[in-house]
Scaffold this active site. Structure first.
Site, PDB file in Angstrom:
ATOM      1  N   ASP A   1      35.333  44.415  88.958  1.00 15.77           N
ATOM      2  CA  ASP A   1      34.571  43.299  88.408  1.00 15.77           C
ATOM      3  C   ASP A   1      35.235  42.883  87.087  1.00 15.77           C
ATOM      4  O   ASP A   1      36.203  42.143  87.084  1.00 15.77           O
ATOM      5  CB  ASP A   1      33.124  43.790  88.239  1.00 15.77           C
ATOM      6  CG  ASP A   1      32.168  42.729  87.764  1.00 15.77           C
ATOM      7  OD1 ASP A   1      32.460  41.539  87.904  1.00 15.77           O
ATOM      8  OD2 ASP A   1      31.092  43.078  87.237  1.00 15.77           O
TER       9      ASP A   1
ATOM     10  N   LYS B   1      36.308  40.536  91.943  1.00 14.78           N
ATOM     11  CA  LYS B   1      35.767  39.276  91.417  1.00 14.78           C
ATOM     12  C   LYS B   1      36.772  38.743  90.396  1.00 14.78           C
ATOM     13  O   LYS B   1      36.690  39.092  89.217  1.00 14.78           O
ATOM     14  CB  LYS B   1      34.420  39.517  90.721  1.00 14.78           C
ATOM     15  CG  LYS B   1      33.298  39.994  91.618  1.00 14.78           C
ATOM     16  CD  LYS B   1      32.027  40.213  90.787  1.00 14.78           C
ATOM     17  CE  LYS B   1      30.905  40.804  91.588  1.00 14.78           C
ATOM     18  NZ  LYS B   1      29.770  41.236  90.738  1.00 14.78           N
TER      19      LYS B   1
HETATM   20  P1  IMP Z   1      33.833  46.859  86.108  1.00 15.37           P
HETATM   21  O1  IMP Z   1      34.127  47.966  85.146  1.00 15.37           O
HETATM   22  O2  IMP Z   1      33.113  45.720  85.429  1.00 15.37           O
HETATM   23  O3  IMP Z   1      35.055  46.368  86.858  1.00 15.37           O
HETATM   24  O4  IMP Z   1      32.785  47.369  87.121  1.00 15.37           O
HETATM   25  C1  IMP Z   1      33.090  48.251  88.125  1.00 15.37           C
HETATM   26  C2  IMP Z   1      31.852  48.899  88.675  1.00 15.37           C
HETATM   27  O5  IMP Z   1      30.679  48.107  88.467  1.00 15.37           O
HETATM   28  C3  IMP Z   1      31.970  49.042  90.158  1.00 15.37           C
HETATM   29  O6  IMP Z   1      32.589  50.271  90.504  1.00 15.37           O
HETATM   30  C4  IMP Z   1      30.530  48.975  90.614  1.00 15.37           C
HETATM   31  O7  IMP Z   1      29.947  50.249  90.570  1.00 15.37           O
HETATM   32  C5  IMP Z   1      29.849  48.096  89.601  1.00 15.37           C
HETATM   33  N1  IMP Z   1      29.694  46.689  90.053  1.00 15.37           N
HETATM   34  C6  IMP Z   1      30.370  45.612  89.636  1.00 15.37           C
HETATM   35  N2  IMP Z   1      29.972  44.497  90.278  1.00 15.37           N
HETATM   36  C7  IMP Z   1      29.018  44.909  91.141  1.00 15.37           C
HETATM   37  C8  IMP Z   1      28.236  44.203  92.129  1.00 15.37           C
HETATM   38  O8  IMP Z   1      28.323  42.982  92.355  1.00 15.37           O
HETATM   39  N3  IMP Z   1      27.362  44.983  92.829  1.00 15.37           N
HETATM   40  C9  IMP Z   1      27.226  46.321  92.653  1.00 15.37           C
HETATM   41  N4  IMP Z   1      27.954  47.004  91.747  1.00 15.37           N
HETATM   42  C10 IMP Z   1      28.844  46.296  91.004  1.00 15.37           C
END
Ligand code: IMP
Length: 175
Positions: A104, A132
């Site tokens: 994300d 994303k």
């Molecule tokens: P990041 O550090 O923002 O890239 O987030 C990564 C983590 O956030 C992922 O491993 C998921 O556990 C959680 N996450 C991010 N987006 C979503 C979503 O749309 N649905 C559920 N979990 C999400």
């Protein structure tokens, strides 16, 4: 339509499509790592279903290990990133493939990459079911991406909303 706690979700990507795409990623990995013995590092909890389907379709000699690391509570990134828990395998000199459910903002993945780099692997690649692109804070080289999706919250196929929805056998998006 399904309801989880206070939110409703609508069907997004069905199981057949997910599994077809995972099959494509698996053949790509099998070709790229022919005659090598990679170590898959599965990031729990979210990647458990994706990893299960993926590794079953990769007929290589390989190791599979599981770690925990999370920066998320409910639907918003907290920016807090925890250390890797549970990595017992020797990573030095190995070809590592990180298996993640979703990238994300990329904060979690960046943290993970930094920590794994310190263990001197021969190579590191990422296999993520979802990405994303609009949410990514800084570029990350991701070799195996299942689906690039819009910046909307999704559940199912391992991904949760406040701990729920991981067991759904398809992906649903918030409505
Ligand atoms: P990041 O550090 O923002 O890239 O987030 C990564 C983590 O956030 C992922 O491993 C998921 O556990 C959680 N996450 C991010 N987006 C979503 C979503 O749309 N649905 C559920 N979990 C999400």
């Amino acid at each position: 339509m399904i309801t989880i706690l206070d939110k409703t979700f609508v069907p997004f990507i069905d199981r057949a499509k997910i599994e077809e795409r995972i099959g494509e990623l698996a053949s790509q990995i099998s070709t790229d790592y022919k005659d090598r013995c990679p170590v898959f590092i599965v990031v729990l909890n979210g990647a458990f279903l994706f990893a299960t389907e993926l590794v079953k379709k990769v007929p290589l000699s390989c190791e599979i290990t599981f770690v925990k690391l999370s920066s998320y509570t409910q639907t918003q990134s907290t920016g807090r990133v925890r250390e890797i828990i549970g990595l017992e395998e020797t990573i030095s000199g190995r070809d590592v493939i990180i298996i993640e459910d979703i990238v994300d903002t990329g904060l979690t993945m960046n943290q993970l990459l930094e920590q794994i780099a310190k263990l001197n692997p021969a190579s590191v690649e990422i296999a993520t079911l979802l990405h994303k692109p609009d949410a990514l804070l800084k570029p990350i080289d991701m070799r195996y991406i299942g689906f690039e999706i819009a910046n909307r919250f999704v559940v199912g196929y391992g991904l949760d909303y406040d701990g729920l929805g991981r067991n759904l056998d398809a992906l649903y998006v918030i409505s």
